[in-house]
Design a protein around this motif. Structure first.
Motif, PDB file in Angstrom:
ATOM      1  N   GLY A 247       1.599  55.399  -0.438  1.00 53.01           N
ATOM      2  CA  GLY A 247       1.423  55.287   1.006  1.00 53.01           C
ATOM      3  C   GLY A 247       1.699  56.637   1.645  1.00 53.01           C
ATOM      4  O   GLY A 247       1.662  57.676   0.984  1.00 53.01           O
TER       5      GLY A 247
ATOM      6  N   HIS B  94       4.084  44.517   3.676  1.00 53.16           N
ATOM      7  CA  HIS B  94       3.031  44.586   2.652  1.00 53.16           C
ATOM      8  C   HIS B  94       3.263  43.657   1.459  1.00 53.16           C
ATOM      9  O   HIS B  94       2.523  43.702   0.490  1.00 53.16           O
ATOM     10  CB  HIS B  94       2.852  46.019   2.132  1.00 53.16           C
ATOM     11  CG  HIS B  94       2.819  47.063   3.192  1.00 53.16           C
ATOM     12  ND1 HIS B  94       1.855  47.083   4.183  1.00 53.16           N
ATOM     13  CD2 HIS B  94       3.638  48.130   3.441  1.00 53.16           C
ATOM     14  CE1 HIS B  94       2.074  48.112   4.987  1.00 53.16           C
ATOM     15  NE2 HIS B  94       3.154  48.752   4.575  1.00 53.16           N
TER      16      HIS B  94
ATOM     17  N   SER C  93       0.209  42.959   5.581  1.00 56.60           N
ATOM     18  CA  SER C  93      -0.596  44.110   5.988  1.00 56.60           C
ATOM     19  C   SER C  93      -1.000  44.958   4.792  1.00 56.60           C
ATOM     20  O   SER C  93      -0.262  45.060   3.806  1.00 56.60           O
ATOM     21  CB  SER C  93       0.172  44.952   7.009  1.00 56.60           C
ATOM     22  OG  SER C  93       1.366  45.459   6.449  1.00 56.60           O
ATOM     23  N   TYR C  94      -2.142  45.569   4.893  1.00 58.65           N
ATOM     24  CA  TYR C  94      -2.781  46.378   3.840  1.00 58.65           C
ATOM     25  C   TYR C  94      -3.108  45.513   2.620  1.00 58.65           C
ATOM     26  O   TYR C  94      -4.240  45.479   2.149  1.00 58.65           O
ATOM     27  CB  TYR C  94      -1.924  47.570   3.424  1.00 58.65           C
ATOM     28  CG  TYR C  94      -2.760  48.712   2.861  1.00 58.65           C
ATOM     29  CD1 TYR C  94      -3.006  49.833   3.628  1.00 58.65           C
ATOM     30  CD2 TYR C  94      -3.321  48.640   1.588  1.00 58.65           C
ATOM     31  CE1 TYR C  94      -3.784  50.872   3.132  1.00 58.65           C
ATOM     32  CE2 TYR C  94      -4.114  49.658   1.092  1.00 58.65           C
ATOM     33  CZ  TYR C  94      -4.342  50.780   1.866  1.00 58.65           C
ATOM     34  OH  TYR C  94      -5.134  51.797   1.376  1.00 58.65           O
ATOM     35  N   THR C  95      -2.123  44.772   2.134  1.00 57.42           N
ATOM     36  CA  THR C  95      -2.326  43.911   0.971  1.00 57.42           C
ATOM     37  C   THR C  95      -3.437  42.898   1.196  1.00 57.42           C
ATOM     38  O   THR C  95      -4.143  42.526   0.252  1.00 57.42           O
ATOM     39  CB  THR C  95      -1.006  43.188   0.642  1.00 57.42           C
ATOM     40  OG1 THR C  95      -0.002  44.169   0.363  1.00 57.42           O
ATOM     41  CG2 THR C  95      -1.148  42.266  -0.541  1.00 57.42           C
TER      42      THR C  95
ATOM     43  N   THR D  52      -2.383  43.973   9.654  1.00 59.27           N
ATOM     44  CA  THR D  52      -3.489  44.604   8.927  1.00 59.27           C
ATOM     45  C   THR D  52      -3.154  46.002   8.429  1.00 59.27           C
ATOM     46  O   THR D  52      -3.696  46.458   7.437  1.00 59.27           O
ATOM     47  CB  THR D  52      -4.735  44.693   9.820  1.00 59.27           C
ATOM     48  OG1 THR D  52      -4.411  45.401  11.023  1.00 59.27           O
ATOM     49  CG2 THR D  52      -5.268  43.304  10.158  1.00 59.27           C
ATOM     50  N   ASP D  53      -2.275  46.721   9.131  1.00 53.23           N
ATOM     51  CA  ASP D  53      -1.962  48.127   8.853  1.00 53.23           C
ATOM     52  C   ASP D  53      -3.060  49.058   9.344  1.00 53.23           C
ATOM     53  O   ASP D  53      -3.231  50.163   8.838  1.00 53.23           O
ATOM     54  CB  ASP D  53      -1.705  48.371   7.363  1.00 53.23           C
ATOM     55  CG  ASP D  53      -0.796  49.579   7.116  1.00 53.23           C
ATOM     56  OD1 ASP D  53      -0.251  50.109   8.094  1.00 53.23           O
ATOM     57  OD2 ASP D  53      -0.639  49.992   5.961  1.00 53.23           O
TER      58      ASP D  53
ATOM     59  N   THR E  81      -5.772  51.054   6.717  1.00 47.85           N
ATOM     60  CA  THR E  81      -6.622  50.228   5.864  1.00 47.85           C
ATOM     61  C   THR E  81      -8.099  50.574   5.949  1.00 47.85           C
ATOM     62  O   THR E  81      -8.900  50.056   5.174  1.00 47.85           O
ATOM     63  CB  THR E  81      -6.463  48.746   6.247  1.00 47.85           C
ATOM     64  OG1 THR E  81      -6.296  48.661   7.675  1.00 47.85           O
ATOM     65  CG2 THR E  81      -5.270  48.132   5.581  1.00 47.85           C
TER      66      THR E  81
ATOM     67  N   GLU F  26      -9.998  51.230   2.911  1.00 46.97           N
ATOM     68  CA  GLU F  26     -10.291  50.142   1.986  1.00 46.97           C
ATOM     69  C   GLU F  26     -11.362  49.205   2.531  1.00 46.97           C
ATOM     70  O   GLU F  26     -12.398  49.001   1.917  1.00 46.97           O
ATOM     71  CB  GLU F  26      -9.004  49.334   1.709  1.00 46.97           C
ATOM     72  CG  GLU F  26      -7.837  50.166   1.188  1.00 46.97           C
ATOM     73  CD  GLU F  26      -8.068  50.752  -0.194  1.00 46.97           C
ATOM     74  OE1 GLU F  26      -9.020  50.339  -0.876  1.00 46.97           O
ATOM     75  OE2 GLU F  26      -7.289  51.649  -0.597  1.00 46.97           O
TER      76      GLU F  26
END
Length: 433
Positions: free
Chosen positions: A222, A307, A354-356, A391-392, A396, A399
């Motif tokens: 990160g 996350h 988030s991100y995940t 969500t981050d 993100t 991605e």
């Protein structure tokens, strides 16, 4: 009964002027890490940015199956180089409004003044960044809920508390209610500090007393310390805040944290790098076990380990990652499993997706997340009651597009959608409704 607002508990609004010149070294790309300053300067120029995006689209059409690693970050870089933090917020806000016109967006500020040991020419100070964030709050008092980025190298002890009060105890009126400018604390230890640093003790006590929630970064890699002096930030036995009468859990955590640092040192993972290759070293700052002393000393403090530990810590994919294989030999328990075990024990501990959530279209990861959420805690409540939607954004964008992340969460986690997007965030934030 009035429906609780839909909430995205984890986004970012900083832009290019808020970050150090070498910021792009957070990207795991050798070319970028060798010349981050030049690339950032290029991307900060509007027409250069447009040209790079155009070339990237052309390349993708020619070979859609082989996106090189730089192309992968184009969308991320496009948002990162927006002119104003307000612009970044409004990109996220427009997507959130599709799910609820009263959507609440939590913006997590990060103090990046100490993530590099070299001076940056273009970076504005953290306090200047915060003034811009306060302006967004003035525009959107009932929709934007920023968290104050904290770093013990900036201020510590009661000096830190007194500085923070000006952000938590001042605010504005809207709809007959008072909203503080900042609604919680953001920690990003991978920038170069441990969350158990005693310099944070007084702030945690203040946050617990005033019901201020904490969101902290917990994944491998990160954003991270990108400087050349990582060895100076990780002593063999860093000072640790401890309860007056440490439990066996705390003493065990302290012992294993120090052992982990020793092993990383023996593996030569704590050596200084001229191009900021501090990935493994900074994982020490992010490890979920670091929060055991804090949770024991401040049992009423609400902390979100963000996350869910990260996708590569939900399902073990180390067979495809030689670096991770090395780490697993010394730290075998997946971070997601460790967070689950901690949430079972500590009733004020939360996590977010988030991100995940960008990997919810992976059946194995989705199954693991659903199993996590259905796990009962020591009080018989499922852990889903302390999982938050986030969500981050805009991290993100490298991605998946933000709109796709919302759709994935709502579709794949439909069993828990109301909980994670409305009920849990309302309980975590404790803001006027």
């Amino acid at each position: 009964m009035k429906q609780l607002p839909f909430s995205n508990i984890h986004t970012h609004v900083f832009n290019s002027e808020c970050v150090p010149d070498n910021f792009l070294r957070i990207l795991p790309n050798k070319t970028v890490r060798r010349m981050p300053k030049a690339i950032k300067a290029l991307l900060d120029t509007k027409w250069s940015r447009v040209t790079i995006v155009a070339l990237s689209k052309i390349a993708a059409k020619k070979d859609s199956n082989k996106r090189n690693s730089f192309d992968k970050y184009i969308a991320f870089l496009e948002v990162a180089t927006q002119r104003k933090q307000l612009d970044v917020f409004e990109l996220e806000f427009e997507i959130g409004k599709q799910y609820d016109s009263q959507v609440r967006i939590v913006g997590l500020t990060m103090n990046m003044d100490f993530m590099d040991n070299r001076t940056s020419r273009r970076q504005i100070t953290f306090e200047s960044q915060l003034e811009a964030v306060k302006s967004i709050k003035r525009y959107y008092p009932t929709n934007f809920f920023p968290f104050l980025g904290i770093d013990p190298r900036h201020k510590s002890g009661m000096d830190l508390v007194n500085w923070s009060k000006s952000y938590f105890e001042t605010g504005l009126q809207a709809n007959g209610m008072t909203f503080p400018f900042f609604s919680g604390i953001k920690l990003y230890p991978a920038l170069g500090f441990f969350a158990f640093d005693p310099r944070l003790n007084d702030l945690y006590a203040y946050a617990e007393t005033n019901q201020l929630p904490v969101i902290t970064h917990v994944t491998r890699v990160g954003s991270q310390y990108i400087g050349t002096k990582i060895s100076e930030l990780i002593p063999a036995q860093p000072a640790m805040l401890l309860p007056d009468n440490p439990s066996e859990a705390v003493l065990t955590a302290q012992e294993t944290i120090y052992a982990r640092i020793r092993i990383y040192g023996e593996q030569k993972w704590l050596e200084d790098s001229k191009i900021g290759n501090n990935d493994k070293a900074c994982d020490l700052f992010s490890h979920p076990e670091n929060y055991v002393p804090i949770l024991e000393k401040f049992p009423k403090l609400k902390i979100c380990l963000a996350h869910m530990g990260g996708s590569n810590e939900i399902v073990d994919n180390s067979k495809n990652d030689p670096d991770l294989q090395q780490v697993r030999r010394f730290d075998s328990q997946l971070w997601c499993d460790r967070i689950r075990d901690m949430m079972v024990r500590y009733p004020n501990l939360y996590t977010d997706i988030s991100y995940t959530l960008g990997d919810l279209d992976n059946p194995e990861i989705l199954a693991a997340i659903l199993k996590f959420m259905r796990t009962p805690d020591d009080n018989g409540q499922i852990l889903a009651k302390r999982v938050l939607f986030g969500t981050d954004f805009f991290m993100t964008e490298q991605e998946k597009r933000e709109s796709d992340l919302y759709k994935l969460a709502v579709q794949e986690l439909s069993e828990f959608t109301e909980l994670i997007t409305r009920d849990n965030p309302a309980e975590f934030l404790r803001q006027p409704l």
